[in-house]
Design an enzyme around this catalytic site. Structure first.
Site, PDB file in Angstrom:
ATOM      1  N   LYS A 280      60.681  67.711  70.206  1.00 42.08           N
ATOM      2  CA  LYS A 280      59.641  68.426  69.460  1.00 42.08           C
ATOM      3  C   LYS A 280      60.271  69.010  68.211  1.00 42.08           C
ATOM      4  O   LYS A 280      59.636  69.712  67.443  1.00 42.08           O
ATOM      5  CB  LYS A 280      59.093  69.585  70.287  1.00 42.08           C
ATOM      6  CG  LYS A 280      58.371  69.207  71.541  1.00 42.08           C
ATOM      7  CD  LYS A 280      57.991  70.514  72.260  1.00 42.08           C
ATOM      8  CE  LYS A 280      57.349  70.233  73.584  1.00 42.08           C
ATOM      9  NZ  LYS A 280      57.212  71.489  74.360  1.00 42.08           N
TER      10      LYS A 280
ATOM     11  N   ARG B 238      76.658  65.096  76.907  1.00 39.00           N
ATOM     12  CA  ARG B 238      77.077  63.931  76.104  1.00 39.00           C
ATOM     13  C   ARG B 238      76.098  63.819  74.942  1.00 39.00           C
ATOM     14  O   ARG B 238      74.882  63.811  75.140  1.00 39.00           O
ATOM     15  CB  ARG B 238      77.067  62.642  76.921  1.00 39.00           C
ATOM     16  CG  ARG B 238      77.292  61.415  76.038  1.00 39.00           C
ATOM     17  CD  ARG B 238      77.508  60.145  76.798  1.00 39.00           C
ATOM     18  NE  ARG B 238      78.831  60.106  77.404  1.00 39.00           N
ATOM     19  CZ  ARG B 238      79.360  59.007  77.949  1.00 39.00           C
ATOM     20  NH1 ARG B 238      78.685  57.871  77.951  1.00 39.00           N
ATOM     21  NH2 ARG B 238      80.565  59.033  78.487  1.00 39.00           N
TER      22      ARG B 238
ATOM     23  N   HIS C 287      86.602  62.596  74.482  1.00 38.80           N
ATOM     24  CA  HIS C 287      86.021  62.430  75.827  1.00 38.80           C
ATOM     25  C   HIS C 287      87.063  63.019  76.786  1.00 38.80           C
ATOM     26  O   HIS C 287      87.779  62.305  77.464  1.00 38.80           O
ATOM     27  CB  HIS C 287      85.795  60.939  76.081  1.00 38.80           C
ATOM     28  CG  HIS C 287      84.933  60.624  77.262  1.00 38.80           C
ATOM     29  ND1 HIS C 287      84.576  61.547  78.224  1.00 38.80           N
ATOM     30  CD2 HIS C 287      84.340  59.455  77.640  1.00 38.80           C
ATOM     31  CE1 HIS C 287      83.810  60.959  79.126  1.00 38.80           C
ATOM     32  NE2 HIS C 287      83.655  59.696  78.795  1.00 38.80           N
TER      33      HIS C 287
ATOM     34  N   ARG D  62      78.981  55.807  84.323  1.00 39.15           N
ATOM     35  CA  ARG D  62      80.060  56.415  85.094  1.00 39.15           C
ATOM     36  C   ARG D  62      80.171  57.923  84.893  1.00 39.15           C
ATOM     37  O   ARG D  62      80.284  58.684  85.853  1.00 39.15           O
ATOM     38  CB  ARG D  62      81.403  55.771  84.725  1.00 39.15           C
ATOM     39  CG  ARG D  62      81.656  54.491  85.460  1.00 39.15           C
ATOM     40  CD  ARG D  62      82.487  53.539  84.629  1.00 39.15           C
ATOM     41  NE  ARG D  62      81.633  52.924  83.621  1.00 39.15           N
ATOM     42  CZ  ARG D  62      80.955  51.797  83.821  1.00 39.15           C
ATOM     43  NH1 ARG D  62      81.094  51.142  84.928  1.00 39.15           N
ATOM     44  NH2 ARG D  62      80.149  51.323  82.892  1.00 39.15           N
ATOM     45  N   THR D  63      80.164  58.376  83.640  1.00 43.12           N
ATOM     46  CA  THR D  63      80.381  59.806  83.404  1.00 43.12           C
ATOM     47  C   THR D  63      79.249  60.616  84.043  1.00 43.12           C
ATOM     48  O   THR D  63      79.494  61.583  84.778  1.00 43.12           O
ATOM     49  CB  THR D  63      80.491  60.087  81.890  1.00 43.12           C
ATOM     50  OG1 THR D  63      81.497  59.230  81.350  1.00 43.12           O
ATOM     51  CG2 THR D  63      80.866  61.530  81.622  1.00 43.12           C
TER      52      THR D  63
HETATM   53  C1  NCD Z   1      83.464  55.227  77.526  1.00 43.56           C
HETATM   54  C2  NCD Z   1      82.655  56.136  76.635  1.00 43.56           C
HETATM   55  O1  NCD Z   1      81.470  56.385  76.883  1.00 43.56           O
HETATM   56  O2  NCD Z   1      83.237  56.600  75.689  1.00 43.56           O
HETATM   57  N1  NCD Z   1      82.968  55.033  78.803  1.00 43.56           N
HETATM   58  C3  NCD Z   1      83.063  56.000  79.755  1.00 43.56           C
HETATM   59  O3  NCD Z   1      82.801  57.166  79.544  1.00 43.56           O
HETATM   60  N2  NCD Z   1      83.489  55.598  80.966  1.00 43.56           N
HETATM   61  C4  NCD Z   1      83.911  53.995  76.856  1.00 43.56           C
HETATM   62  C5  NCD Z   1      82.895  53.079  76.222  1.00 43.56           C
HETATM   63  O4  NCD Z   1      81.704  53.354  76.155  1.00 43.56           O
HETATM   64  O5  NCD Z   1      83.341  52.025  75.756  1.00 43.56           O
END
Ligand code: NCD
Length: 357
Positions: free
Chosen positions: A116, A137, A174, A86-87
């Site tokens: 590397k 991320r 997040h 999703r993100t």
């Molecule tokens: C979450 C995350 O990655 O922290 N998901 C997200 O970003 N929609 C929650 C999760 O992984 O449980």
């Protein structure tokens, strides 16, 4: 499960600037700011963003072609060192719907120079030379602070300053998930005052609940309570609980959902974060502690909303249970997911262009 790529990324990125770098407050002006933590936001900033989100949503629904002018000519780099659906996809879709372009390392970050032996500081500066925004991320807490620090350094040397937007840093924060979660609550309940917001599951490792809890406090709502429902060893970190209490948010800590279920306006369910456990036996022992089943929902208030950042596993029962829970009008995690794109569109428009949308 942690992938090999995640394991390597963890080792390659000591986060030395986590404690020394403070991201700038938004303070009414988004343009050019990194988005690293919910600590950057106050109520006014949130209202600005949410108003823009409502406008963006309307314009997307009307297929307004003017949207593609907002970020035309801008480039966003997608750097994901941890799993994401999703993100990652919502940021990419957001940038494209605003007319911008998206780049990533061909064949995935496991083929980037980090493998590397390059450190995050250099990889992020490479992306910063090519993109206007980087969505990062990374499994290590503080990695987005590190990125912000080194991008500020880079931005003094190049003509085209670049911002980093955190897509989640390990068990830390997040921030954009919290923005979309809060928008979803406000959109569904019409206000953020006088609510009982109940967070359930793995509150220790779940970065979405860390950010959401703090963001609620920064909004300074009247009479809103946060209930944390988890077994002791997965409870909300103490520093976040005391920060909420210092900002006059009543916090209820319990390991029993029945204590708060009947009073909950928002049920925010979470996955037990298997990949964050050092001892997998411990995960196995605890993983079935909080499962929402159709029967649980029959005991919840008629006007509550059920949210989940997703992905979900067995914490919502079987696939058959999912189908029943999904059909309940109180389940709004699909709207929550869609809102993620609208909020991220509004955020990119503001950060990259300062655009009023
Ligand atoms: C979450 C995350 O990655 O922290 N998901 C997200 O970003 N929609 C929650 C999760 O992984 O449980």
């Amino acid at each position: 499960m942690a992938t090999n790529a995640e394991e390597q990324a963890k080792q390659l990125a000591p986060s030395s600037h986590r404690h020394t770098y403070s991201p700038p407050k938004i303070a009414g002006e988004y343009k050019g700011k990194h988005i690293i933590s919910v600590d950057q936001f106050d109520r006014n900033d949130l209202d600005m963003l949410f108003n823009a989100t409502v406008s963006i949503r309307r314009r997307v629904r009307q297929s307004d072609r003017g949207l593609t002018e907002i970020c035309a000519g801008k480039v966003m780099a997608s750097l994901f060192f941890e799993a994401s659906t999703r993100t990652d996809m919502s940021f990419q879709a957001s940038m494209r719907r605003l007319g911008g372009e998206v780049i990533s390392v061909s064949n995935g970050v496991q083929f980037s120079s980090m493998y590397k032996g390059e450190n995050l500081a250099d990889t992020i500066r490479a992306a910063g030379c090519y993109a206007d925004a980087i969505v990062l991320r990374h499994p290590q807490v503080g990695s987005s602070y590190e990125a912000g620090y080194y991008l500020d350094f880079l931005n003094k040397n190049i003509n085209n300053p670049t911002v980093v937007v955190s897509g989640g840093d390990g068990v830390g924060e997040h921030p954009t998930q919290a923005l979309l979660d809060m928008f979803t609550i406000k959109d569904a309940k019409k206000e953020l005052d006088h609510l009982t917001i109940t967070m359930v599951g793995d509150l220790k490792h779940g970065r979405t609940v860390h950010s959401l809890a703090k963001l609620i406090a920064y909004y300074r709502p009247t009479g809103t309570k946060v209930a944390c429902v988890a077994p002791n060893m997965l409870q909300m970190p103490e520093n976040i609980v005391s920060m909420l209490r210092d900002l006059d948010i009543e916090v209820i800590m319990t390991d029993s959902l029945s204590d708060v279920l009947g009073d909950s306006d928002v049920l925010y369910w979470t996955r037990v974060q298997e990949e964050r456990f050092e001892d997998i036996g411990e995960y196995q022992r605890i993983k079935d502690g909080f499962i929402i089943l159709p029967d649980t929902l029959t005991q919840a208030p008629k006007d509550c909303i059920l949210m989940h950042p997703l992905p979900r596993k067995h914490e919502m029962g079987t696939a058959k249970d999912h189908d029943i829970i999904d059909a309940d009008p109180r389940s709004i995690y699909f709207q929550q997911m869609e809102n993620g794109m609208f909020v991220r569109m509004a955020l990119l428009a503001k950060v990259l262009k300062g655009a009023y949308v």
